[in-house]
Design a protein around this motif. Structure first.
Motif, PDB file in Angstrom:
ATOM      1  N   ARG A 120      -3.392  -0.735   7.160  1.00 30.54           N
ATOM      2  CA  ARG A 120      -3.571  -2.167   6.862  1.00 30.54           C
ATOM      3  C   ARG A 120      -4.907  -2.661   7.398  1.00 30.54           C
ATOM      4  NH1 ARG A 120       2.127  -5.329   7.061  1.00 30.54           N
ATOM      5  NH2 ARG A 120       3.184  -3.980   5.592  1.00 30.54           N
ATOM      6  N   LEU A 121      -5.260  -2.183   8.601  1.00 28.34           N
ATOM      7  CA  LEU A 121      -6.541  -2.607   9.192  1.00 28.34           C
ATOM      8  C   LEU A 121      -7.714  -2.033   8.397  1.00 28.34           C
ATOM      9  CD1 LEU A 121      -5.689  -2.342  12.994  1.00 28.34           C
ATOM     10  CD2 LEU A 121      -6.021  -4.418  11.622  1.00 28.34           C
ATOM     11  N   ARG A 122      -7.601  -0.759   7.978  1.00 27.33           N
ATOM     12  CA  ARG A 122      -8.670  -0.153   7.175  1.00 27.33           C
ATOM     13  C   ARG A 122      -8.818  -0.887   5.844  1.00 27.33           C
ATOM     14  NH1 ARG A 122      -7.113   5.851   8.620  1.00 27.33           N
ATOM     15  NH2 ARG A 122      -8.920   6.427   9.844  1.00 27.33           N
ATOM     16  N   PHE A 123      -7.680  -1.196   5.264  1.00 26.63           N
ATOM     17  CA  PHE A 123      -7.675  -1.877   3.972  1.00 26.63           C
ATOM     18  C   PHE A 123      -8.312  -3.260   4.101  1.00 26.63           C
ATOM     19  CE2 PHE A 123      -5.993  -3.731   0.166  1.00 26.63           C
ATOM     20  CZ  PHE A 123      -5.853  -2.670  -0.701  1.00 26.63           C
ATOM     21  N   LEU A 124      -7.910  -3.966   5.166  1.00 29.44           N
ATOM     22  CA  LEU A 124      -8.468  -5.297   5.403  1.00 29.44           C
ATOM     23  C   LEU A 124      -9.982  -5.198   5.619  1.00 29.44           C
ATOM     24  CD1 LEU A 124      -7.846  -8.310   5.811  1.00 29.44           C
ATOM     25  CD2 LEU A 124      -7.471  -7.828   8.224  1.00 29.44           C
ATOM     26  N   GLY A 125     -10.410  -4.170   6.358  1.00 30.46           N
ATOM     27  CA  GLY A 125     -11.847  -3.960   6.586  1.00 30.46           C
ATOM     28  C   GLY A 125     -12.577  -3.736   5.276  1.00 30.46           C
ATOM     29  N   ALA A 126     -11.983  -2.930   4.375  1.00 30.20           N
ATOM     30  CA  ALA A 126     -12.602  -2.672   3.069  1.00 30.20           C
ATOM     31  C   ALA A 126     -12.662  -3.963   2.264  1.00 30.20           C
ATOM     32  CB  ALA A 126     -11.810  -1.595   2.319  1.00 30.20           C
ATOM     33  N   PHE A 127     -11.602  -4.771   2.363  1.00 34.00           N
ATOM     34  CA  PHE A 127     -11.576  -6.051   1.636  1.00 34.00           C
ATOM     35  C   PHE A 127     -12.677  -6.993   2.151  1.00 34.00           C
ATOM     36  CE2 PHE A 127     -10.273 -10.510   1.576  1.00 34.00           C
ATOM     37  CZ  PHE A 127     -10.206 -10.721   0.203  1.00 34.00           C
ATOM     38  N   LEU A 128     -12.822  -7.066   3.487  1.00 33.13           N
ATOM     39  CA  LEU A 128     -13.823  -7.986   4.048  1.00 33.13           C
ATOM     40  C   LEU A 128     -15.233  -7.539   3.657  1.00 33.13           C
ATOM     41  CD1 LEU A 128     -12.227  -8.627   7.551  1.00 33.13           C
ATOM     42  CD2 LEU A 128     -12.335 -10.204   5.601  1.00 33.13           C
ATOM     43  N   ALA A 129     -15.444  -6.219   3.549  1.00 32.63           N
ATOM     44  CA  ALA A 129     -16.770  -5.709   3.175  1.00 32.63           C
ATOM     45  C   ALA A 129     -17.052  -5.942   1.687  1.00 32.63           C
ATOM     46  CB  ALA A 129     -16.865  -4.219   3.517  1.00 32.63           C
ATOM     47  N   HIS A 130     -16.023  -5.769   0.833  1.00 32.22           N
ATOM     48  CA  HIS A 130     -16.216  -5.873  -0.632  1.00 32.22           C
ATOM     49  C   HIS A 130     -15.014  -6.574  -1.259  1.00 32.22           C
ATOM     50  CE1 HIS A 130     -19.492  -2.985  -0.281  1.00 32.22           C
ATOM     51  NE2 HIS A 130     -18.677  -2.189   0.385  1.00 32.22           N
ATOM     52  N   PRO A 131     -14.886  -7.888  -1.057  1.00 30.49           N
ATOM     53  CA  PRO A 131     -13.660  -8.574  -1.491  1.00 30.49           C
ATOM     54  C   PRO A 131     -13.356  -8.433  -2.980  1.00 30.49           C
ATOM     55  CG  PRO A 131     -15.311 -10.129  -0.615  1.00 30.49           C
ATOM     56  CD  PRO A 131     -15.821  -8.764  -0.342  1.00 30.49           C
ATOM     57  N   ARG A 132     -14.370  -8.523  -3.834  1.00 26.83           N
ATOM     58  CA  ARG A 132     -14.095  -8.471  -5.286  1.00 26.83           C
ATOM     59  C   ARG A 132     -13.750  -7.068  -5.741  1.00 26.83           C
ATOM     60  NH1 ARG A 132     -17.006 -12.903  -8.513  1.00 26.83           N
ATOM     61  NH2 ARG A 132     -16.563 -11.422 -10.137  1.00 26.83           N
ATOM     62  N   GLN A 133     -14.279  -6.084  -5.051  1.00 23.69           N
ATOM     63  CA  GLN A 133     -14.018  -4.690  -5.413  1.00 23.69           C
ATOM     64  C   GLN A 133     -12.617  -4.255  -4.974  1.00 23.69           C
ATOM     65  OE1 GLN A 133     -17.282  -1.665  -4.947  1.00 23.69           O
ATOM     66  NE2 GLN A 133     -15.906  -0.861  -3.392  1.00 23.69           N
ATOM     67  N   VAL A 134     -12.177  -4.770  -3.832  1.00 19.94           N
ATOM     68  CA  VAL A 134     -10.858  -4.360  -3.316  1.00 19.94           C
ATOM     69  C   VAL A 134      -9.772  -5.284  -3.889  1.00 19.94           C
ATOM     70  CG1 VAL A 134      -9.454  -4.059  -1.232  1.00 19.94           C
ATOM     71  CG2 VAL A 134     -11.837  -3.292  -1.271  1.00 19.94           C
ATOM     72  N   GLY A 135     -10.016  -6.584  -3.899  1.00 20.97           N
ATOM     73  CA  GLY A 135      -9.150  -7.497  -4.644  1.00 20.97           C
ATOM     74  C   GLY A 135      -7.789  -7.767  -4.027  1.00 20.97           C
ATOM     75  N   ALA A 136      -7.505  -7.247  -2.840  1.00 20.90           N
ATOM     76  CA  ALA A 136      -6.215  -7.494  -2.174  1.00 20.90           C
ATOM     77  C   ALA A 136      -6.441  -7.319  -0.682  1.00 20.90           C
ATOM     78  CB  ALA A 136      -5.156  -6.504  -2.659  1.00 20.90           C
ATOM     79  N   VAL A 137      -5.597  -8.008   0.123  1.00 26.07           N
ATOM     80  CA  VAL A 137      -5.784  -7.873   1.574  1.00 26.07           C
ATOM     81  C   VAL A 137      -4.841  -6.843   2.184  1.00 26.07           C
ATOM     82  CG1 VAL A 137      -6.759 -10.161   1.963  1.00 26.07           C
ATOM     83  CG2 VAL A 137      -4.291  -9.864   2.010  1.00 26.07           C
ATOM     84  N   LEU A 138      -3.831  -6.447   1.428  1.00 23.30           N
ATOM     85  CA  LEU A 138      -2.864  -5.466   1.939  1.00 23.30           C
ATOM     86  C   LEU A 138      -2.652  -4.357   0.912  1.00 23.30           C
ATOM     87  CD1 LEU A 138       0.035  -7.719   3.304  1.00 23.30           C
ATOM     88  CD2 LEU A 138      -1.507  -6.288   4.661  1.00 23.30           C
ATOM     89  N   PRO A 139      -2.351  -3.134   1.362  1.00 23.84           N
ATOM     90  CA  PRO A 139      -1.972  -2.087   0.402  1.00 23.84           C
ATOM     91  C   PRO A 139      -0.682  -2.484  -0.325  1.00 23.84           C
ATOM     92  CG  PRO A 139      -2.345  -1.157   2.612  1.00 23.84           C
ATOM     93  CD  PRO A 139      -2.336  -2.648   2.754  1.00 23.84           C
ATOM     94  N   THR A 140      -0.470  -1.893  -1.504  1.00 21.66           N
ATOM     95  CA  THR A 140       0.754  -2.153  -2.278  1.00 21.66           C
ATOM     96  C   THR A 140       1.972  -1.659  -1.489  1.00 21.66           C
ATOM     97  OG1 THR A 140      -0.521  -1.856  -4.292  1.00 21.66           O
ATOM     98  CG2 THR A 140       1.853  -1.731  -4.513  1.00 21.66           C
ATOM     99  N   SER A 141       3.068  -2.440  -1.542  1.00 21.38           N
ATOM    100  CA  SER A 141       4.286  -2.060  -0.809  1.00 21.38           C
ATOM    101  C   SER A 141       4.940  -0.835  -1.448  1.00 21.38           C
ATOM    102  CB  SER A 141       5.285  -3.222  -0.815  1.00 21.38           C
ATOM    103  OG  SER A 141       5.884  -3.334  -2.103  1.00 21.38           O
TER     104      SER A 141
END
Ligand SMILES: C[S@@+](CC[C@H](N)C(=O)[O-])C[C@H]1O[C@@H](n2cnc3c(N)ncnc32)[C@H](O)[C@@H]1O
Length: 190
Positions: free
Chosen positions: A8-29
């Protein structure tokens, strides 16, 4: 548990770096992943393609369903996430490709996918990139194959209907945020 938190932290980090590319703040459940994959015949597939693999939420479940000898080609454009996936999945059936999904045909050696699993954030991507990715999907899918997609809105429905003869969709509340799941069959090529 620790893995979940780290992801979750890695995913959030990727989102903060590239919000439009990642498009979500959490991995899919896990529940949404299962519901997303259920309409596709993953266990019968010879070739499965995953687009936007992230930290591997779908990858894990795809591998659990796939038969021995089948192949999974997972695309992830973020080099750090692609590295994480490579380190995480020590399975001879998996190939992680750090490239944009629009280039998927370059990595399939002329084969068509029986199942394409897409978690790309289509609505937040650049419009031209989105069109290029959508346009390669029908040609990369076997005639009796299925594309399954997760999105956070129904906005992509018309784009899928232009490219596939049958598009079914449903909503799953078991995700943050609730997600729209699409299953597309009957690729319209050319
Ligand atoms: C919403 S996240 C989904 C991650 C994971 N599959 C999940 O469901 O938790 C979208 C992922 O797509 C990746 N991505 C975005 N654009 C891409 C592209 N053009 N080609 C390949 N991957 C891309 C992002 O880096 C991100 O990891």
């Amino acid at each position: 548990m620790l893995d979940h938190l780290t992801d979750r932290l890695r995913f959030l980090g990727a989102f903060l770096a590239h919000p439009r590319q990642v498009g979500a703040v959490l991995p899919t459940s896990a529940t949404a992943v299962r519901a997303m994959l259920d309409p596709a015949d993953v266990s019968g597939a010879e070739l499965v393609v995953e687009l936007g693999a992230g930290t591997g939420a779908q990858t894990q479940e795809i591998l659990a369903r796939m038969k021995p000898g089948a192949r999974l080609v997972g695309f992830e454009i973020d080099p750090r996430l692609a590295q994480l996936l490579t380190e995480r999945f020590h399975d001879p059936r998996v190939q992680v490709v750090c490239d944009s999904a629009e280039n998927l045909a370059d990595h399939l050696g002329g084969a068509a996918a029986d199942v394409i699993v897409s978690a790309l954030p289509y609505t937040s991507l650049d419009q031209r990139l989105r069109q290029r990715i959508l346009d390669v999907l029908p040609g990369a899918l076997a005639p009796d194959g299925t594309v399954v997609v997760i999105q956070y809105s129904p906005l992509m429905l018309a784009d899928f209907r232009k490219r596939f003869r049958a598009v079914h969709w449903r909503v799953t509340p078991w995700n943050v945020p609730p997600a729209f799941l699409f299953a597309c069959r009957g690729p319209i090529s050319g």
